[in-house]
Design a protein around this motif. Structure first.
Motif, PDB file in Angstrom:
ATOM      1  N   LEU A  22       0.830  -1.128   0.146  1.00  0.00           N
ATOM      2  CA  LEU A  22       0.074   0.031  -0.044  1.00  0.00           C
ATOM      3  C   LEU A  22       0.896   1.218   0.102  1.00  0.00           C
ATOM      4  CD1 LEU A  22      -3.104   0.973   0.210  1.00  0.00           C
ATOM      5  CD2 LEU A  22      -2.592   1.254   2.574  1.00  0.00           C
ATOM      6  N   MET A  23       0.618   2.321  -1.039  1.00  0.00           N
ATOM      7  CA  MET A  23       1.212   3.497  -1.090  1.00  0.00           C
ATOM      8  C   MET A  23       0.395   4.494  -0.270  1.00  0.00           C
ATOM      9  SD  MET A  23       3.885   2.481  -2.579  1.00  0.00           S
ATOM     10  CE  MET A  23       4.643   1.657  -4.003  1.00  0.00           C
ATOM     11  N   TYR A  24       0.670   4.796   1.010  1.00  0.00           N
ATOM     12  CA  TYR A  24      -0.052   5.625   1.811  1.00  0.00           C
ATOM     13  C   TYR A  24       0.417   7.246   1.848  1.00  0.00           C
ATOM     14  CZ  TYR A  24      -2.619   6.876   6.378  1.00  0.00           C
ATOM     15  OH  TYR A  24      -3.219   7.558   7.096  1.00  0.00           O
ATOM     16  N   ILE A  25      -0.208   7.998   1.059  1.00  0.00           N
ATOM     17  CA  ILE A  25       0.131   9.332   0.810  1.00  0.00           C
ATOM     18  C   ILE A  25      -0.681  10.407   1.396  1.00  0.00           C
ATOM     19  CG2 ILE A  25       1.249   8.519  -1.265  1.00  0.00           C
ATOM     20  CD1 ILE A  25      -0.746  10.062  -2.891  1.00  0.00           C
ATOM     21  N   ALA A  26      -0.102  11.408   1.736  1.00  0.00           N
ATOM     22  CA  ALA A  26      -1.040  12.660   2.254  1.00  0.00           C
ATOM     23  C   ALA A  26      -0.716  13.947   1.510  1.00  0.00           C
ATOM     24  CB  ALA A  26      -0.819  12.890   3.905  1.00  0.00           C
ATOM     25  N   GLN A  27       0.410  13.886   0.653  1.00  0.00           N
ATOM     26  CA  GLN A  27       0.569  15.000   0.040  1.00  0.00           C
ATOM     27  C   GLN A  27       0.742  14.707  -1.574  1.00  0.00           C
ATOM     28  OE1 GLN A  27       0.849  18.308   0.856  1.00  0.00           O
ATOM     29  NE2 GLN A  27       0.682  17.690   3.093  1.00  0.00           N
ATOM     30  N   ASN A  28       0.684  15.617  -2.573  1.00  0.00           N
ATOM     31  CA  ASN A  28       0.908  15.236  -3.998  1.00  0.00           C
ATOM     32  C   ASN A  28       2.228  14.908  -4.140  1.00  0.00           C
ATOM     33  OD1 ASN A  28      -1.819  15.441  -4.562  1.00  0.00           O
ATOM     34  ND2 ASN A  28      -1.890  17.681  -4.639  1.00  0.00           N
ATOM     35  N   TYR A  29       3.215  15.541  -3.810  1.00  0.00           N
ATOM     36  CA  TYR A  29       4.717  15.242  -4.119  1.00  0.00           C
ATOM     37  C   TYR A  29       5.034  13.733  -3.730  1.00  0.00           C
ATOM     38  CZ  TYR A  29       5.450  16.546   1.170  1.00  0.00           C
ATOM     39  OH  TYR A  29       5.541  16.540   2.253  1.00  0.00           O
ATOM     40  N   SER A  30       4.320  13.145  -2.934  1.00  0.00           N
ATOM     41  CA  SER A  30       4.544  11.729  -2.588  1.00  0.00           C
ATOM     42  C   SER A  30       4.353  10.885  -3.512  1.00  0.00           C
ATOM     43  CB  SER A  30       3.619  11.170  -1.528  1.00  0.00           C
ATOM     44  OG  SER A  30       3.776  11.887  -0.328  1.00  0.00           O
ATOM     45  N   TYR A  31       3.730  11.037  -4.817  1.00  0.00           N
ATOM     46  CA  TYR A  31       3.681  10.303  -6.063  1.00  0.00           C
ATOM     47  C   TYR A  31       4.714  10.020  -6.570  1.00  0.00           C
ATOM     48  CZ  TYR A  31      -1.576  10.846  -6.132  1.00  0.00           C
ATOM     49  OH  TYR A  31      -3.082  10.734  -5.640  1.00  0.00           O
ATOM     50  N   ALA A  32       5.774  11.142  -6.678  1.00  0.00           N
ATOM     51  CA  ALA A  32       6.914  10.991  -7.213  1.00  0.00           C
ATOM     52  C   ALA A  32       7.982  10.084  -6.327  1.00  0.00           C
ATOM     53  CB  ALA A  32       7.494  12.342  -7.737  1.00  0.00           C
ATOM     54  N   ILE A  33       7.880  10.184  -5.081  1.00  0.00           N
ATOM     55  CA  ILE A  33       8.569   9.425  -4.168  1.00  0.00           C
ATOM     56  C   ILE A  33       8.500   8.048  -4.439  1.00  0.00           C
ATOM     57  CG2 ILE A  33       9.128   9.126  -1.790  1.00  0.00           C
ATOM     58  CD1 ILE A  33       8.512  12.013  -1.128  1.00  0.00           C
ATOM     59  N   LEU A  34       7.028   7.647  -4.416  1.00  0.00           N
ATOM     60  CA  LEU A  34       6.770   6.030  -4.535  1.00  0.00           C
ATOM     61  C   LEU A  34       6.762   5.492  -5.862  1.00  0.00           C
ATOM     62  CD1 LEU A  34       4.115   6.205  -1.532  1.00  0.00           C
ATOM     63  CD2 LEU A  34       6.598   5.548  -1.481  1.00  0.00           C
ATOM     64  N   ARG A  35       6.750   6.134  -6.791  1.00  0.00           N
ATOM     65  CA  ARG A  35       6.436   5.494  -8.223  1.00  0.00           C
ATOM     66  C   ARG A  35       7.596   4.692  -8.640  1.00  0.00           C
ATOM     67  NH1 ARG A  35       2.851  10.192 -10.409  1.00  0.00           N
ATOM     68  NH2 ARG A  35       0.757   9.364 -10.261  1.00  0.00           N
ATOM     69  N   PRO A  36       8.774   5.267  -8.557  1.00  0.00           N
ATOM     70  CA  PRO A  36       9.897   4.112  -8.531  1.00  0.00           C
ATOM     71  C   PRO A  36       9.944   2.605  -7.969  1.00  0.00           C
ATOM     72  CG  PRO A  36      10.721   6.413  -8.395  1.00  0.00           C
ATOM     73  CD  PRO A  36       9.245   6.413  -7.744  1.00  0.00           C
ATOM     74  N   LEU A  37       9.332   3.087  -6.564  1.00  0.00           N
ATOM     75  CA  LEU A  37       9.278   1.806  -5.824  1.00  0.00           C
ATOM     76  C   LEU A  37       8.098   0.917  -6.252  1.00  0.00           C
ATOM     77  CD1 LEU A  37      10.023   0.207  -3.278  1.00  0.00           C
ATOM     78  CD2 LEU A  37       8.398   1.696  -1.931  1.00  0.00           C
ATOM     79  N   GLN A  38       7.023   1.608  -6.713  1.00  0.00           N
ATOM     80  CA  GLN A  38       6.102   0.915  -7.238  1.00  0.00           C
ATOM     81  C   GLN A  38       6.540   0.001  -8.490  1.00  0.00           C
ATOM     82  OE1 GLN A  38       1.379   2.000  -8.838  1.00  0.00           O
ATOM     83  NE2 GLN A  38       3.078   3.089  -9.868  1.00  0.00           N
ATOM     84  N   GLN A  39       7.231   0.818  -9.387  1.00  0.00           N
ATOM     85  CA  GLN A  39       7.708  -0.004 -10.562  1.00  0.00           C
ATOM     86  C   GLN A  39       8.492  -1.118 -10.237  1.00  0.00           C
ATOM     87  OE1 GLN A  39       9.914   2.750 -13.014  1.00  0.00           O
ATOM     88  NE2 GLN A  39      10.780   1.133 -14.295  1.00  0.00           N
ATOM     89  N   ALA A  40       9.400  -1.041  -9.409  1.00  0.00           N
ATOM     90  CA  ALA A  40      10.159  -2.398  -8.724  1.00  0.00           C
ATOM     91  C   ALA A  40       9.284  -3.436  -8.175  1.00  0.00           C
ATOM     92  CB  ALA A  40      10.936  -1.867  -7.695  1.00  0.00           C
ATOM     93  N   ILE A  41       8.148  -2.983  -7.405  1.00  0.00           N
ATOM     94  CA  ILE A  41       7.240  -4.038  -6.931  1.00  0.00           C
ATOM     95  C   ILE A  41       6.385  -4.741  -8.124  1.00  0.00           C
ATOM     96  CG2 ILE A  41       4.963  -4.062  -5.899  1.00  0.00           C
ATOM     97  CD1 ILE A  41       5.744  -1.952  -4.008  1.00  0.00           C
ATOM     98  N   LEU A  42       6.107  -3.855  -9.307  1.00  0.00           N
ATOM     99  CA  LEU A  42       5.277  -4.535 -10.224  1.00  0.00           C
ATOM    100  C   LEU A  42       6.446  -5.596 -11.069  1.00  0.00           C
ATOM    101  CD1 LEU A  42       3.196  -1.518 -11.364  1.00  0.00           C
ATOM    102  CD2 LEU A  42       2.248  -3.709  -9.842  1.00  0.00           C
TER     103      LEU A  42
END
Length: 368
Positions: A22-42
């Protein structure tokens, strides 16, 4: 063997071997922080869902292939194995290993209690994935002191794309060979350079000597934002974005204050000029008065050897990785904890006030 979970009205089959994140975010800048991690997970066959806390982040930044859970009830039905948080807190009633991946580098900011905010332990996380030796050492000490979390130095996922240079950067003008200055500023009234440098930036941009890109923290005072937007013209562009990486890549020098974004810029081995930085050091050029900004930028653009050597040494301390594989290291550390559990760790402390506030904010009152 398969089992089914219901997400909204959708029944999904999930194999027991598939890990869920789960990518748990509270700010829009968090998308850019977590997307590389999402790519590695997928890439490893895992599943990813996003969850947005509060009203300061919006689902409009989700990409077409990204999936959103809209309530705690849906999150609990999905049962993530791990939760990645680029922020300070995450509710205890969200299931899964809680992994802190930070929303920025340690810029030396002090919180209201007079402590360095980057190292404030709030009792929310099972694992901290640190960015480099300077923060790892401190978190290792805190882990021994508190006993309810582990620490692994991995590098920061958001930095992975920084070392992958795209061919079509929207902020690069191949027909303009002037140096590009990127101005970034934090929103804190005590730290921001934006209101103090408005007239300076107006004058410098009108001179046409340099090309200017301006980007502020999303919490910046709207009045200041409008003042800088009014400066836009052939030499200055104000940018609102959830991904600062292309801006960092496009610029030759940065003008900043005490925002942690300046550390991201330094990792490219590019110089930074700061205005009234709280922790000035040899790896930046700091000025205390607006009239010195122009000369400082001109000096930085010359990239003097002594300054560049200081930048290199500093980068090795805060984030030594330049391979673009920090996401893979974060994922490996997280998977190890998923598989081994929390053995050897104490129970996290209970904060009833925070628990109540988070339940109220997320409108979740069920005990299970």
């Amino acid at each position: 063997m398969d089992y089914f979970v219901f997400i909204g009205n959708e029944a999904r089959s999930v194999t027991q071997q598939t890990k869920r994140y789960l990518m748990y975010i509270a700010q829009n800048y968090s998308y850019a922080i977590l997307r590389p991690l999402q790519q590695a997970i997928l890439a490893q066959g895992g599943e990813v869902y996003w969850f947005i806390e509060g009203k300061e982040a919006t689902a409009k930044y989700l990409q077409p292939n990204e999936r959103l859970l809209t309530s705690v009830k849906e999150v609990k039905a999905w049962q993530p194995d791990a939760v990645f948080v680029p922020g300070n807190v995450v509710p205890s009633f969200i299931p899964g290993i809680k992994v802190g991946v930070f929303h920025g580098f340690n810029a030396g900011k002090m919180n209201r209690r007079g402590r360095e905010d980057h190292f404030e332990i709030r009792g929310c996380f099972d694992l901290y994935c640190t960015q480099g030796p300077d923060t790892t050492l401190r978190f290792d000490q805190l882990a021994l002191e508190h006993g309810f979390f582990k620490v692994q130095q991995t590098g920061w996922p958001m930095m992975d794309p920084l070392f992958q240079y795209p061919h079509n950067n929207p902020y690069v003008d191949e027909h303009d060979d002037r140096p590009t200055v990127l101005m970034c500023s934090t929103f804190s009234r005590n730290l921001t350079c934006a209101p103090h440098l408005l007239e300076t930036i107006k004058r410098l941009s009108q001179s046409g000597k340099w090309r200017w890109l301006i980007q502020f923290h999303p919490k910046m005072d709207s009045t200041i934002v409008e003042q800088y937007k009014a400066l836009q013209g052939p030499n200055l562009t104000f940018v609102e974005t959830d991904n600062v990486i292309p801006l960092l890549q496009a610029a030759d020098v940065m003008l900043c204050d005490t925002s942690s974004v300046l550390l991201m810029f330094l990792l490219q081995r590019k110089p930074v000029v700061t205005f009234r930085n709280q922790s000035p050091n040899a790896h930046i050029i700091n000025v205390e008065q607006a009239e010195y900004v122009e000369d400082a930028l001109a000096q930085a653009l010359m990239r003097p050897d002594e300054l560049m050597e200081e930048i290199e040494q500093y980068c090795q301390i805060i984030h030594p990785y330049r391979d673009g594989k920090s996401s893979e290291r974060v994922l490996a550390a997280t998977n190890e904890m998923i598989e081994n559990g929390l053995k050897g760790l104490k129970r996290k402390p209970v904060n009833m006030i925070r628990e109540f506030k988070m339940r109220k904010k997320l409108k979740f009152w069920a005990l299970k």
